[in-house]
Motif scaffolding. Structure first.
Motif, PDB file in Angstrom:
ATOM      1  N   THR A  42      45.753  26.087  71.310  1.00 29.71           N
ATOM      2  CA  THR A  42      46.151  27.330  70.474  1.00 29.71           C
ATOM      3  C   THR A  42      44.761  28.281  70.425  1.00 29.71           C
ATOM      4  O   THR A  42      45.144  29.359  70.440  1.00 29.71           O
ATOM      5  CB  THR A  42      46.392  26.715  69.008  1.00 29.71           C
ATOM      6  OG1 THR A  42      47.582  25.901  69.307  1.00 29.71           O
ATOM      7  CG2 THR A  42      46.568  27.907  68.102  1.00 29.71           C
ATOM      8  N   GLN A  51      52.763  28.863  67.400  1.00 28.95           N
ATOM      9  CA  GLN A  51      53.301  27.587  67.446  1.00 28.95           C
ATOM     10  C   GLN A  51      54.052  27.325  66.108  1.00 28.95           C
ATOM     11  O   GLN A  51      55.089  26.550  66.391  1.00 28.95           O
ATOM     12  CB  GLN A  51      51.820  26.681  67.477  1.00 28.95           C
ATOM     13  CG  GLN A  51      52.164  25.193  67.543  1.00 28.95           C
ATOM     14  CD  GLN A  51      51.088  24.495  67.953  1.00 28.95           C
ATOM     15  OE1 GLN A  51      49.875  24.990  67.883  1.00 28.95           O
ATOM     16  NE2 GLN A  51      51.115  23.404  68.218  1.00 28.95           N
ATOM     17  N   ASP A  54      53.256  29.466  72.586  1.00 25.52           N
ATOM     18  CA  ASP A  54      52.468  28.425  72.072  1.00 25.52           C
ATOM     19  C   ASP A  54      53.069  27.239  71.627  1.00 25.52           C
ATOM     20  O   ASP A  54      53.810  27.278  70.421  1.00 25.52           O
ATOM     21  CB  ASP A  54      51.372  28.842  71.248  1.00 25.52           C
ATOM     22  CG  ASP A  54      50.372  27.709  70.802  1.00 25.52           C
ATOM     23  OD1 ASP A  54      50.382  26.626  71.323  1.00 25.52           O
ATOM     24  OD2 ASP A  54      49.617  28.022  69.923  1.00 25.52           O
ATOM     25  N   GLU A  55      53.395  26.377  72.435  1.00 27.94           N
ATOM     26  CA  GLU A  55      54.281  25.336  72.102  1.00 27.94           C
ATOM     27  C   GLU A  55      55.510  25.581  71.444  1.00 27.94           C
ATOM     28  O   GLU A  55      55.734  25.187  70.255  1.00 27.94           O
ATOM     29  CB  GLU A  55      53.576  24.133  71.482  1.00 27.94           C
ATOM     30  CG  GLU A  55      52.402  23.533  71.935  1.00 27.94           C
ATOM     31  CD  GLU A  55      51.885  22.216  71.697  1.00 27.94           C
ATOM     32  OE1 GLU A  55      53.009  21.583  71.375  1.00 27.94           O
ATOM     33  OE2 GLU A  55      50.579  21.984  71.514  1.00 27.94           O
TER      34      GLU A  55
HETATM   35 MG    MG Z   1      48.196  24.226  68.954  1.00 26.47          MG
END
Ligand code: MG
Ligand code: ATP
Lengths: 264, 295
Positions: free
Chosen positions: B43, B79, B157-158
């Motif tokens: 991140t 995320q 992000d994920e």
């Molecule tokens: Mg992260």
């Protein structure tokens, strides 16, 4: 029987038990240790004219209870509004700017615990030039300045607690300063602000009684004081109960508003 | 010339650097996946590219120009979704569109927003608040918000890590379709090697921190469009997957250490009710053992 109705009945029954027990205790006190304390029956006797004709106006101080409450609420509303209008931006500045907080936080902390009784004379002096309005303006000043602090402090805490994620969203979306403030910061702080608003209203209502007693402005507070001077002690209790009930209702109304603004 | 370039980027939050000497170069239209363990700075890396954080040293260049702050050319999908809870789906997206395309009329804007809501198949939920949506729906709103800003590069992000496998597969397909249709440059962070291989042109493992850095990239030469059901059986896919998995496992293997600690077993002899009560020291002292724990 459905559950909410049942709940309501149970709650009402509990309330009735509480009231009856308190009345019993009160009667017992006035019958035994506190001989000066008017009994519930005596209190009802003196308070009756103010309750059965709640909007009557028989003289300057001799008015129905709701009329008196109305005068007090009018002044509270004005002072409270001033407190919110002044307090919210100060809270935002305290929360947003470390520098501002360093400079003014100590001052806020020093002014905050000052009693309304101490502010009132200053308020009346400040507004001496307004002549007949001086008393009223002094009272407004006192309400505003005393009621302001919970709003200031809660707003400041709320601003500091804005999740960094929301601020990052604002930065990634390239929001303008105004949008950042009104689309992100204010909504994110709203729950805290409302807690402040609720506490402020409670204080404003506390202050009004003291302000009216000292300035003699017509309202529940001055009614209480006059009835003390007139030796109608039952009406002291009646006033206390009225002040309590109104304060309770105001608080309930504010928490309904507060819960409506709970975001996420 | 590379489209996005990171040169010797280092970032710390006060203590030991989280990222150390990260180098990355992307050509336009490329889909790169970064895989790594939790808490190693993925991140942080995204925030650096997005311009939310500044590197301590090194530079980040977008088309040769240094990145100085967030900008609409880099669309970050957070995320944790980061939707504003007091705005509906439509308002959340509209807020982004307003600031990126200030010249649009209200009607144009509404159409623009509606198009992206439809793209992630949420037209029926446009008026809902984020708390009325499931996790996968929120994630789609978040993706739609970013796509609606029409960024040149997508930073994901994920985006799918919090979702169940089925939803995840559907959204992978959506991401794949979106990428195939407008060939945006994409950086995807993921904790799933399969996901990385299914979507990306290159997969880059992130080493373990502190001082994590990007390892050498693995090129994924699988033909597109990729089909999940057959992909699993392709030898090339299996080879790549085991290669990357081994690389990642290698990091954690090398980091394995054992510590020996004192373990105190309390006196927990059961009370015998038939025995008369005694005061005084416990009948059995605390037992002290040594224990080896590998982490
Ligand atoms: Mg992260
Ligand atoms: N703002 C911050 N201040 C201090 N430390 C931070 C900050 N942000 C991240 N870190 C630290 O940096 C390291 C990397 O965090 P990061 O969020 O980048 O990990 P991640 O790889 O994204 O993990 P995950 O897969 O769990 O999302 C962590 O050890 C974290 O504690």
């Amino acid at each position: 029987m459905n559950a909410t109705l049942r709940n309501l009945l149970v709650n009402t029954a509990c309330l009735a038990v509480g009231v009856l027990l308190s009345l019993g205790f009160w009667s017992m006190l006035s019958a035994t240790v506190a001989k000066e304390l008017p009994t519930p029956a005596a209190t009802w006797e003196v308070a009756k004219p103010y309750i059965v004709e709640p909007f009557a106006k028989r003289g300057e101080q001799d008015q129905g209870i709701l009329r008196l409450v109305g005068y007090s609420l009018g002044l509270v509303a004005k002072g409270y509004l001033i407190a919110l209008i002044v307090g919210t931006p100060i809270g935002f500045l305290l929360g947003l700017s470390k520098g501002f907080a360093r400079v003014f936080d100590p001052i806020v902390q020093v002014l905050r615990p000052v009693s309304p009784l101490a502010w009132l004379p200053l308020g009346m002096v400040l507004f001496l030039s307004t002549g007949r309005q001086a008393l009223e303006n002094g009272a407004l000043f006192t309400i505003a300045i005393c009621a302001m602090w919970p709003t200031v402090l809660n707003t400041a805490v709320g601003v500091r607690a804005i999740p960094q994620d929301y601020l990052n969203v604002g930065r990634v979306l390239k929001l303008s300063r105004m949008k950042m403030l009104f689309k992100i910061m204010v909504p994110a702080t709203l729950p805290y602000m409302f807690t402040g608003f609720r506490l402020s209203l409670g204080i404003a209502w506390l202050v009004i009684v003291a302000a009216e007693m000292l300035t003699g402005r017509t309202g529940v507070g001055s009614f209480l004081w006059n009835e003390y001077n007139n030796a109608n002690y039952g009406n002291i209790i009646f006033s206390i109960l009225t002040i309590g009930v109104i304060g309770f209702i105001l608080d309930r109304l504010m928490s309904v508003a507060e819960s409506r603004f709970k975001t996420a | 010339m590379s489209f996005l370039e990171l040169r010797h980027v280092t970032k710390s939050f006060g203590g030991a650097p989280v990222l150390h000497d990260v180098n990355l170069s992307l050509v336009e239209g490329e889909f790169v996946a970064i895989v790594g363990y939790s808490g190693q700075g993925k991140t942080t890396l995204m925030s650096l590219i997005a311009g939310l954080l500044k590197p301590d040293s090194g530079e980040i260049l977008l088309e040769g120009k240094p990145v100085s702050g967030p900008g609409p050319d880099r669309g970050l999908v957070f995320q944790n979704y980061s939707l504003l809870p007091w705005l509906t789906v439509e308002e959340n997206i509209s807020l982004a569109v307003e600031s990126v395309f200030p010249g649009q009329s209200a009607a144009e804007r509404a159409a623009h927003v509606a198009k992206y809501i439809a793209m992630v198949k949420l037209s029926h939920a446009a008026d809902r608040l984020p708390r009325q949506l499931s996790g996968g729906m929120r994630q789609r709103v978040s993706v739609a918000r970013t796509l609606a800003m029409n960024p040149r590069i997508l930073l994901l992000d994920e985006p799918l890590s919090a979702l169940d496998a089925l939803t995840r597969a559907t959204l992978q397909d959506e991401i794949s379709d979106i990428w195939l249709s407008d060939k945006k440059t994409v950086i995807l962070i993921t904790n799933s090697v399969d996901e990385a291989l299914y979507l990306a042109d290159r997969v880059i493992p992130l080493t373990l921190g502190p001082g994590a850095t990007l390892a050498s990239p693995v090129t994924v030469d699988l033909p597109r469009p990729r089909d999940r059901s057959t992909l699993n059986h392709e030898p090339e896919f299996k080879r790549l997957r085991s290669q990357i998995t081994q690389t990642l496992l290698g990091y954690s293997e090398s980091r394995k250490t054992t510590v020996s600690r004192k373990l105190v077993l309390p006196d927990i002899l059961p009370e015998d009710l038939d025995q008369p009560r005694r005061s005084g020291p416990p009948r059995r002292p605390h037992e002290i053992k040594r224990e080896n724990v590998s982490i």
